[in-house]
Enzyme design. Structure first.
Site, short mmCIF file in Angstrom:
data_model
loop_
_atom_site.label_atom_id
_atom_site.label_comp_id
_atom_site.label_asym_id
_atom_site.label_seq_id
_atom_site.Cartn_x
_atom_site.Cartn_y
_atom_site.Cartn_z
N GLU A 1 39.19 24.45 39.43
CA GLU A 1 39.75 24.80 38.12
C GLU A 1 40.60 23.68 37.51
OE1 GLU A 1 41.63 28.62 38.64
OE2 GLU A 1 39.72 29.61 39.08
N GLU B 1 30.70 32.13 41.69
CA GLU B 1 31.36 33.43 41.66
C GLU B 1 30.73 34.24 40.53
OE1 GLU B 1 35.68 33.07 41.50
OE2 GLU B 1 35.56 31.08 42.41
#
Length: 460
Positions: free
Chosen positions: A328, A430
């Site tokens: 991220e 994910e």
């Protein structure tokens, strides 16, 4: 002659069994570019439904809330559930570069983003996206917006295209791509122990393993739960540990390493021949960085970072097929703020030296789910990936978290098209769909998996 006809009939039958009936509708165009070009290219689909009978593409101007006029297209009689794919080339005047959004406004809904591009004044950038309407719209406006709302910027748009696909057309092409990209014809010859050909033999085939990785997260809750373990091993051939490899778990205090849970989970996946991804080495969000690390700066932080990589990857060398090196980093920059903008380059280089067998990934969210997040547009992700590679980092994979509200399938496919130009493996690392939707609605959107498998496989 008869034998030849019989042979041709047999070949055609095998082709039909493998590939099914051919598709004669409009073909989805996978073209994309993340390069800024001196000259724009021709429109996809010859402009699609934007082109009039003469082949021209009329353009108007739309006055936005800021009072600025934007190039725009007036669209009539758009239908609900249809998948519309949009593309164009854009260029700006008045600043060096900026982020442009293509937005769609209908009479029944608020304006929504349908695509983005990092536009420049010196060259043409390719914007590709799309949308699906919840309900029909008699009149819609597709326009462009500078995210910085700079009134001095002039936006040029050329080679626009809007191509509709019905749900059936979209699905048919998906199935055709699965047949042609993931299936092959197999011819089985049966003979006896002396090598004599046997006709009319009965042959059965059983799949023993899956080549395409399909997995889920596991956590310490699976340990000791034999029913859960059996359920998981029957359905999945890939896994990722939810929190058990993260730094705050393995080293909650400086120098006090604890890999017990990770070791036990690794033992489970080994025993069931399940491949595992390593998630993650570093998380750029300070909220998920160990509290003791947050207090480090300079050489102390560099030493802690190196120790983290050495300890983790030396212990598990060759055990994990992937490592999410930087998690991220489009949204957070804990390490860059303290160690410099290029700190991540060293993370990747050191990780590759510690475990050369693993594929090293960046991983981030809101790249494929939406184009409203200005921090994680497809062009910003592609740009950061290029920077790391050019800076000496050994970056080998693109990770996409998929935290979906309502999926926008044409946008998803457009994002994958652009990322695939980098020629790196693309993994949907994910996936979840908002629990604000009921289970049947969530199941109806299983197409997320199909879309990602087809497009990623098509390129990589």
């Amino acid at each position: 002659m008869r034998a030849l006809l019989m042979l041709l009939s047999w070949v055609f039958l095998q082709w039909q069994l493998a590939f099914g009936a051919s598709y004669d509708g409009p073909r989805y165009d996978y073209y994309a570019s993340t390069e800024c070009k001196t000259y724009p290219e021709a429109p996809l689909y010859d402009g699609g439904i934007l082109a009039d009978r003469t082949g021209k593409i009329p353009m108007t101007y739309y006055k936005m809330e800021t009072g600025v006029y934007s190039p725009a297209f007036v669209l009539y009689n758009l239908t609900g559930t249809t998948r519309y794919t949009f593309s164009c080339w854009v260029k700006i005047k008045g600043t060096v570069s900026t982020l442009l959004k293509a937005r769609l406004s209908t009479e029944t809904s608020t304006s929504k983003c349908v695509g983005t591009a990092s536009a420049k004044s010196s060259c043409w950038s390719f914007l590709k996206g799309g949308f699906v309407l919840d309900s029909p719209s008699q009149t819609s406006i597709l326009y462009f917006q500078d995210v910085e709302a700079n009134n001095a910027i002039e936006i040029s748009v050329t080679s626009p295209s809007l191509q509709p696909f019905s749900v059936e057309q979209w699905k048919t092409q998906q199935e055709e791509n699965i047949r042609t990209k993931r299936k092959r014809v197999a011819t089985v010859h049966v003979s006896d122990s002396q090598g004599n050909h046997i006709t009319g033999a009965s042959v059965t085939a059983q799949q023993l393993s899956k080549d395409f990785p399909f997995g889920s997260a596991i956590a310490k809750t699976i340990l000791g739960n034999t029913a859960y373990q059996a359920w998981f091993a029957k359905r999945f051939n890939a896994a990722v540990f939810e929190n058990e490899l993260k730094w705050y778990t393995t080293e909650p205090e400086p120098g006090k390493l604890n890999y017990t849970l990770a070791d036990e989970l690794l033992e489970f996946v080994r025993a069931n021949q399940i491949v595992a991804r390593g998630h993650n080495i570093f998380w750029e969000d300070p909220k998920y960085t160990p509290s003791w690390v947050q207090n480090l700066t300079g050489d102390e932080l560099r030493a802690a970072v190196k120790s983290r990589i050495d300890s983790l990857l030396t212990r598990y060398k060759g055990e994990f097929v992937h490592w999410d090196v930087s998690n991220e980093m489009l949204h957070f920059d804990f390490y860059e703020q303290r160690l410099g903008y290029n700190a991540t380059f060293d993370f990747f280089a050191t990780a590759q030296q510690s475990d050369p067998y693993a594929t090293l990934f960046m991983n981030d969210f809101n790249v494929i789910e939406t184009c409203d997040d200005v921090n994680s547009t497809v062009d910003s992700y592609a740009s950061r990936l290029k920077e790391i590679k050019e800076g000496g980092g050994v970056l080998e994979g693109i990770g996409l978290e998929g935290h979906f509200s309502k999926p926008n399938f044409p946008l998803m496919r457009a994002v994958l098209d652009k990322l695939a130009t980098l020629k790196l493996p693309i993994w949907l690392t994910e996936i979840d769909i908002s629990n604000s939707f009921d289970q049947q609605t969530q199941w109806n959107w299983k197409e997320i998996d199909t879309t990602c498998r087809i497009v990623a496989n098509y390129y990589t």
